[in-house]
Write a protein that holds these residues in place. Structure first.
Motif, PDB file in Angstrom:
ATOM      1  N   ILE A 155       0.831  -1.201   0.000  1.00 36.77           N
ATOM      2  CA  ILE A 155       0.000   0.000   0.000  1.00 36.77           C
ATOM      3  C   ILE A 155       0.870   1.257   0.000  1.00 36.77           C
ATOM      4  N   TYR A 156       1.888   1.248   0.845  1.00 36.08           N
ATOM      5  CA  TYR A 156       2.716   2.444   1.030  1.00 36.08           C
ATOM      6  C   TYR A 156       3.520   2.794  -0.228  1.00 36.08           C
ATOM      7  N   ASN A 157       4.007   1.776  -0.947  1.00 34.90           N
ATOM      8  CA  ASN A 157       4.914   2.021  -2.072  1.00 34.90           C
ATOM      9  C   ASN A 157       4.222   2.114  -3.420  1.00 34.90           C
ATOM     10  N   SER A 158       2.900   2.015  -3.448  1.00 36.79           N
ATOM     11  CA  SER A 158       2.199   2.054  -4.729  1.00 36.79           C
ATOM     12  C   SER A 158       1.694   3.461  -5.037  1.00 36.79           C
ATOM     13  N   PRO A 159       2.274   4.133  -6.039  1.00 37.52           N
ATOM     14  CA  PRO A 159       1.789   5.476  -6.409  1.00 37.52           C
ATOM     15  C   PRO A 159       0.343   5.457  -6.884  1.00 37.52           C
ATOM     16  N   VAL A 160      -0.061   4.358  -7.535  1.00 38.32           N
ATOM     17  CA  VAL A 160      -1.436   4.263  -8.042  1.00 38.32           C
ATOM     18  C   VAL A 160      -2.425   4.247  -6.884  1.00 38.32           C
ATOM     19  N   LEU A 161      -2.151   3.422  -5.883  1.00 39.53           N
ATOM     20  CA  LEU A 161      -3.053   3.354  -4.740  1.00 39.53           C
ATOM     21  C   LEU A 161      -3.101   4.680  -3.996  1.00 39.53           C
ATOM     22  N   ARG A 162      -1.968   5.320  -3.873  1.00 42.61           N
ATOM     23  CA  ARG A 162      -1.905   6.564  -3.110  1.00 42.61           C
ATOM     24  C   ARG A 162      -2.497   7.744  -3.871  1.00 42.61           C
ATOM     25  N   SER A 163      -2.725   7.598  -5.171  1.00 41.46           N
ATOM     26  CA  SER A 163      -3.329   8.683  -5.948  1.00 41.46           C
ATOM     27  C   SER A 163      -4.850   8.599  -5.988  1.00 41.46           C
ATOM     28  N   GLY A 164      -5.407   7.534  -5.410  1.00 36.42           N
ATOM     29  CA  GLY A 164      -6.841   7.320  -5.492  1.00 36.42           C
ATOM     30  C   GLY A 164      -7.640   8.182  -4.539  1.00 36.42           C
ATOM     31  N   GLN A 165      -8.922   8.342  -4.864  1.00 38.31           N
ATOM     32  CA  GLN A 165      -9.886   9.058  -4.023  1.00 38.31           C
ATOM     33  C   GLN A 165     -10.852   8.045  -3.413  1.00 38.31           C
ATOM     34  N   PHE A 166     -11.212   8.243  -2.154  1.00 41.26           N
ATOM     35  CA  PHE A 166     -12.200   7.384  -1.502  1.00 41.26           C
ATOM     36  C   PHE A 166     -12.927   8.218  -0.457  1.00 41.26           C
ATOM     37  N   LEU A 167     -14.239   8.380  -0.670  1.00 40.66           N
ATOM     38  CA  LEU A 167     -15.046   9.237   0.199  1.00 40.66           C
ATOM     39  C   LEU A 167     -14.415  10.627   0.270  1.00 40.66           C
ATOM     40  N   TRP A 168     -14.060  11.096   1.457  1.00 39.06           N
ATOM     41  CA  TRP A 168     -13.446  12.423   1.590  1.00 39.06           C
ATOM     42  C   TRP A 168     -11.914  12.356   1.519  1.00 39.06           C
ATOM     43  N   LEU A 169     -11.380  11.164   1.252  1.00 38.20           N
ATOM     44  CA  LEU A 169      -9.942  10.937   1.394  1.00 38.20           C
ATOM     45  C   LEU A 169      -9.203  11.004   0.067  1.00 38.20           C
ATOM     46  N   GLN A 170      -8.041  11.618   0.096  1.00 37.99           N
ATOM     47  CA  GLN A 170      -7.022  11.431  -0.927  1.00 37.99           C
ATOM     48  C   GLN A 170      -6.064  10.404  -0.339  1.00 37.99           C
ATOM     49  N   LEU A 171      -6.081   9.181  -0.884  1.00 36.84           N
ATOM     50  CA  LEU A 171      -5.409   8.064  -0.228  1.00 36.84           C
ATOM     51  C   LEU A 171      -3.916   8.280  -0.017  1.00 36.84           C
ATOM     52  N   GLY A 172      -3.308   9.142  -0.825  1.00 38.81           N
ATOM     53  CA  GLY A 172      -1.880   9.409  -0.649  1.00 38.81           C
ATOM     54  C   GLY A 172      -1.586  10.466   0.386  1.00 38.81           C
ATOM     55  N   ASN A 173      -2.640  11.154   0.886  1.00 44.51           N
ATOM     56  CA  ASN A 173      -2.467  12.207   1.891  1.00 44.51           C
ATOM     57  C   ASN A 173      -3.046  11.764   3.228  1.00 44.51           C
ATOM     58  N   ARG A 174      -2.755  12.526   4.255  1.00 46.74           N
ATOM     59  CA  ARG A 174      -3.288  12.218   5.584  1.00 46.74           C
ATOM     60  C   ARG A 174      -4.767  12.585   5.655  1.00 46.74           C
ATOM     61  N   ASP A 175      -5.473  11.925   6.546  1.00 47.13           N
ATOM     62  CA  ASP A 175      -6.887  12.215   6.755  1.00 47.13           C
ATOM     63  C   ASP A 175      -7.018  13.619   7.353  1.00 47.13           C
ATOM     64  N   PRO A 176      -7.630  14.566   6.641  1.00 48.19           N
ATOM     65  CA  PRO A 176      -7.686  15.955   7.150  1.00 48.19           C
ATOM     66  C   PRO A 176      -8.590  16.115   8.362  1.00 48.19           C
ATOM     67  N   TYR A 177      -9.523  15.177   8.562  1.00 44.97           N
ATOM     68  CA  TYR A 177     -10.474  15.296   9.675  1.00 44.97           C
ATOM     69  C   TYR A 177     -10.185  14.316  10.816  1.00 44.97           C
ATOM     70  N   PHE A 178      -9.112  13.555  10.694  1.00 44.12           N
ATOM     71  CA  PHE A 178      -8.670  12.616  11.741  1.00 44.12           C
ATOM     72  C   PHE A 178      -9.713  11.530  12.049  1.00 44.12           C
ATOM     73  N   VAL A 179     -10.610  11.276  11.116  1.00 41.05           N
ATOM     74  CA  VAL A 179     -11.627  10.250  11.343  1.00 41.05           C
ATOM     75  C   VAL A 179     -10.993   8.866  11.393  1.00 41.05           C
ATOM     76  N   LEU A 180     -10.133   8.558  10.419  1.00 43.92           N
ATOM     77  CA  LEU A 180      -9.506   7.231  10.377  1.00 43.92           C
ATOM     78  C   LEU A 180      -8.594   6.981  11.576  1.00 43.92           C
ATOM     79  N   PRO A 181      -7.738   7.949  11.966  1.00 41.94           N
ATOM     80  CA  PRO A 181      -6.931   7.715  13.173  1.00 41.94           C
ATOM     81  C   PRO A 181      -7.767   7.460  14.418  1.00 41.94           C
ATOM     82  N   ILE A 182      -8.883   8.187  14.565  1.00 41.18           N
ATOM     83  CA  ILE A 182      -9.749   7.988  15.732  1.00 41.18           C
ATOM     84  C   ILE A 182     -10.383   6.602  15.698  1.00 41.18           C
ATOM     85  N   LEU A 183     -10.888   6.199  14.519  1.00 36.78           N
ATOM     86  CA  LEU A 183     -11.497   4.872  14.398  1.00 36.78           C
ATOM     87  C   LEU A 183     -10.468   3.767  14.640  1.00 36.78           C
TER      88      LEU A 183
END
Length: 279
Positions: A155-183
């Motif tokens: 997951i970490y080394n794949s540019p394709v996976l990290r460029s994807g969008q899912f819900l409010w997330l840009q998979l290559g960036n950190r969660d801006p609302y900290f929802v995933l870290p809290i969960l």
């Protein structure tokens, strides 16, 4: 061969069936992936196979890489489920013999060679009578760690996976609302707490672990791309559900209370019989 058959008997057919089905789906997802991921070593080939399987799974859902990560994480958890069942069963057996082990330590408090040898001999006899292998719980952990590390790196080394969008997330960036870290922290706490509650012998360290691990996971999930945080959330949720069904502390406590009540009832009958004989 007999030991292997005993292990299979302990695990049961359902976890093995689920593991085989998960493996088949992973292989199909990997071989049907139309792209190519370069590898230059045995380990990188494993990581590449995992990455292609995630991308292949994502393709089944319109190249939704978030769903691909979720489905693949669940498949990996089913793949290692037999190991986890075996590990949990071994840990529970060790918990049962803990009071007897403490009694042995009290019986041989000395640190001289003779005391240690006597304690080790009685300890081995105790393990044999209880059908416990003190190192059995370590083997599944050793086997599953490379699988989970390969998934993490895929997951970490794949540019394709990290460029994807899912819900409010840009998979290559950190969660801006900290929802995933809290969960991730909540599910880590739930899993650790459930596991700890089934242990009759709790020390200060074991009591603190359910509170330490979530903090570590929370700050780790803040610092990594959302793709990895999503992997942790799904994996820890699966772990929580798995722990509840395989290591249900409420059921285990009831069983221990019933067993203790039966033992007390037997002792009462013995004392009553002795008083009757004296008369």
């Amino acid at each position: 061969m007999k030991r292997f058959e005993n292990i299979l008997k302990r695990i049961g057919p359902l976890p093995l069936i689920l593991a085989v089905v998960a493996l088949v789906i992973i292989v199909i997802a990997s071989v049907t992936f139309e792209g190519h991921i370069a590898s230059h070593s045995f380990w990188s080939a494993i990581v590449a196979a995992f990455t292609s399987a995630i991308l292949g799974t994502s393709a089944w859902f319109g190249n939704s890489y978030g769903i691909g990560i979720i489905i693949f994480t669940v498949l990996i958890r089913f793949l290692i489920l037999p190991l986890m069942v075996y590990q949990i069963q071994s840990m529970m057996k060790m918990q049962v013999v803990q009071p007897a082990l403490k009694a042995l330590q009290a019986k041989y408090p000395g640190k001289d060679t003779e005391s240690r040898q006597l304690m080790m001999a009685e300890q081995q006899a105790l393990y044999k009578d209880a059908g416990v292998n003190p190192f059995a719980s370590m083997l599944p952990l050793i086997v599953q760690m490379p699988i989970l590390i390969a998934l993490y790196q895929g997951i970490y080394n794949s540019p394709v996976l990290r460029s994807g969008q899912f819900l409010w997330l840009q998979l290559g960036n950190r969660d801006p609302y900290f929802v995933l870290p809290i969960l991730a922290a909540i599910f880590t706490f739930a899993s650790s707490w459930l596991s700890m509650q089934s242990n009759p012998e709790q020390t200060g360290i074991t009591k603190a672990m359910p509170y330490i691990f979530p903090v570590v996971i929370f700050f780790s999930a803040i610092a990594v791309p959302s793709a990895l945080s999503l992997y942790w959330v799904v994996g820890n949720l699966f772990q929580t559900i798995q722990t509840f069904f395989l290591q249900n502390p409420f059921k285990i406590r009831r069983q221990r209370e019933l067993k203790a009540e039966k033992e007390r009832e037997i002792q009462r009958k013995i004392r009553k019989a002795k008083r009757g004989n004296k008369r």
